[in-house]
Motif scaffolding. Sequence first.
Motif, PDB file in Angstrom:
ATOM      1  N   ALA A 118      10.854   5.518   3.076  1.00 31.46           N
ATOM      2  CA  ALA A 118      11.347   4.676   1.976  1.00 31.46           C
ATOM      3  C   ALA A 118      10.526   3.390   1.896  1.00 31.46           C
ATOM      4  CB  ALA A 118      12.826   4.346   2.180  1.00 31.46           C
ATOM      5  N   PHE A 119      10.220   2.821   3.071  1.00 29.00           N
ATOM      6  CA  PHE A 119       9.389   1.616   3.138  1.00 29.00           C
ATOM      7  C   PHE A 119       8.029   1.885   2.498  1.00 29.00           C
ATOM      8  CE2 PHE A 119       6.355  -1.208   5.199  1.00 29.00           C
ATOM      9  CZ  PHE A 119       7.013  -2.422   5.228  1.00 29.00           C
ATOM     10  N   LEU A 120       7.419   3.010   2.907  1.00 26.87           N
ATOM     11  CA  LEU A 120       6.113   3.389   2.359  1.00 26.87           C
ATOM     12  C   LEU A 120       6.198   3.585   0.838  1.00 26.87           C
ATOM     13  CD1 LEU A 120       3.155   4.237   2.970  1.00 26.87           C
ATOM     14  CD2 LEU A 120       3.990   6.576   3.188  1.00 26.87           C
ATOM     15  N   GLY A 121       7.267   4.256   0.392  1.00 22.77           N
ATOM     16  CA  GLY A 121       7.465   4.448  -1.044  1.00 22.77           C
ATOM     17  C   GLY A 121       7.541   3.111  -1.766  1.00 22.77           C
ATOM     18  N   GLY A 122       8.241   2.151  -1.149  1.00 14.68           N
ATOM     19  CA  GLY A 122       8.374   0.809  -1.740  1.00 14.68           C
ATOM     20  C   GLY A 122       7.036   0.110  -1.855  1.00 14.68           C
ATOM     21  N   VAL A 123       6.216   0.207  -0.788  1.00 16.14           N
ATOM     22  CA  VAL A 123       4.876  -0.405  -0.803  1.00 16.14           C
ATOM     23  C   VAL A 123       4.067   0.160  -1.972  1.00 16.14           C
ATOM     24  CG1 VAL A 123       2.673  -0.599   0.422  1.00 16.14           C
ATOM     25  CG2 VAL A 123       4.817  -0.845   1.691  1.00 16.14           C
ATOM     26  N   ILE A 124       4.056   1.501  -2.075  1.00 12.43           N
ATOM     27  CA  ILE A 124       3.234   2.160  -3.097  1.00 12.43           C
ATOM     28  C   ILE A 124       3.715   1.812  -4.500  1.00 12.43           C
ATOM     29  CG2 ILE A 124       2.538   4.407  -4.038  1.00 12.43           C
ATOM     30  CD1 ILE A 124       2.787   5.526  -1.169  1.00 12.43           C
TER      31      ILE A 124
END
Lengths: 174, 206
Positions: A118-124
Motif C-alpha cells: 500500500a505504501f509503494l502504491g501511494g508513492v507511485i
Amino acid sequence: MNPFRMKRWSSYVVGTLLGVLTWFTFGVAHKALGVSTNFSQAVRLVEEAVAPDHAKEVAYFADYKIPTAIGWEVAIFVGLILGAAISAWLARDQSGAQLPELWVQRFGPSRWKAYALAFLGGVILIYGARLAGGCTSGHGISGSLQLAVSSWAFFLSLFASGLATAFVLFRKGA
Amino acid sequence: MFESWTVIGLGLFTGLVFGFLLQKGGVTKYEVIVNQFRLKDFTVLKTMLTAIVVGGVGVYFLAEQELAKLSVKPALLVANVLGGLIFGVGMVLLGLCPGTAVAALGERNWRAMAGLLGMLVGAFLQAETYGLLAGLPRSVDLGPLTWPTLLGVSPWIILAGLTLVSLVLFIGLEVWERHRGTASVHTTPPPPAQRLALTEKVSVGS
C-alpha cells in the motif's frame, strides 16, 4: 429505512450529490475540489522551514504554483476523515478496518506485506498525480467537469494504465 | 501563512460532505476500486461520470451567470498523460486514490494510512526529481485549454453530448449487470447449507 443508516447508496445518487457539491465549491467557496496538492504543500512547507536554500532550487514548487497558505485543501483533508467516519458509524460499517477479502485472496493474509505494498502504491500514484498536476479529485472531477483537455488526458491515461495493471496483477496463474 | 477562517470553514464543510458521500458510495473500499479496473464493478465510472455531468452543467451555468469562475489546469499534455499512466499503476496497487484514501482513514483503514505515508514520501521524491526531467513535463503547454475552445463550439454542445453518451452507457451497464446477475444464478451451484438440506431429506427418506 433511514438513508443515513444505509451502508451503500446508489452510484447515481452519490454522483449527483458530488456534482451538486462542486456547484457549491465553485459558486460559494470559489475554489475547486482537490486533495493531492496537500502532499506537495506539506513537502514545500517542510523544505522551506528545514532547508530554505534548497527549497528555492526546487523548480516544481514554482512551476506548478504549489500554494504556501494553509487552508482550503487541509480543511478538506480533515473534513474527509470526519465525513467518512460519520457515514461509517451511522451505518455500523466496520469492514474498513479489516484486510480486504480480494487482497487476501491475491496477496495473502500478511498485514505487513499489505502495508508495504500500500505504501509503494501511494508513492507511485502521488508521483503521477503531482506530475500531472492533480488526482482523481482535482483532475478527475473538478477538471473533467470544466471540460479541461488536461484533465481528460489524465483521466483517460489513468484508466488505460489501471486496466493494464489490473490485468497483469490479477491474470490467471499470477 | 493561513487562508481566512471563511475559506477554512467552507473547506471543512466541503470535506465533510465529500467524505460522507465517498463512504456511502462504497469507493473507500479496495474491492470496489480494483474491480472497476478488472471490469467487474462499475461503481467508480458511474459515480465519476454522473458527478462530471451534473457538476459540469451547474458550474458552466454559474460561470455564464458570472457567479463562478472556471479554474482550468494548463494542458501540459506530456505531464498529464505520463502522470496518468503512473497514477493508474499506483491506484490499482493501493486500491484507493488520494481522496478515497483520506476518507478511508475515517473507517480506521490502516492500509490507507500506509498508502498516505507513501504519498507523503512520493510527493517529496516527485518534487526532488522534477528537475531531472529537464523540462519534459512542460514540453507541450497548451495553456488552460478546454474542449469547447479547442473545437470552437459552445460548452453546452459538449455537455449535451457527454450527457447523452453517459446515459447510453449507464443504461447499457444496468442491462448488462442485470443479465449477468440472472446468468450467474443458473451457473453457480447451490450454497453448501442448501445442499446439506437436500442430502438430509434423502437420508431421512431412505
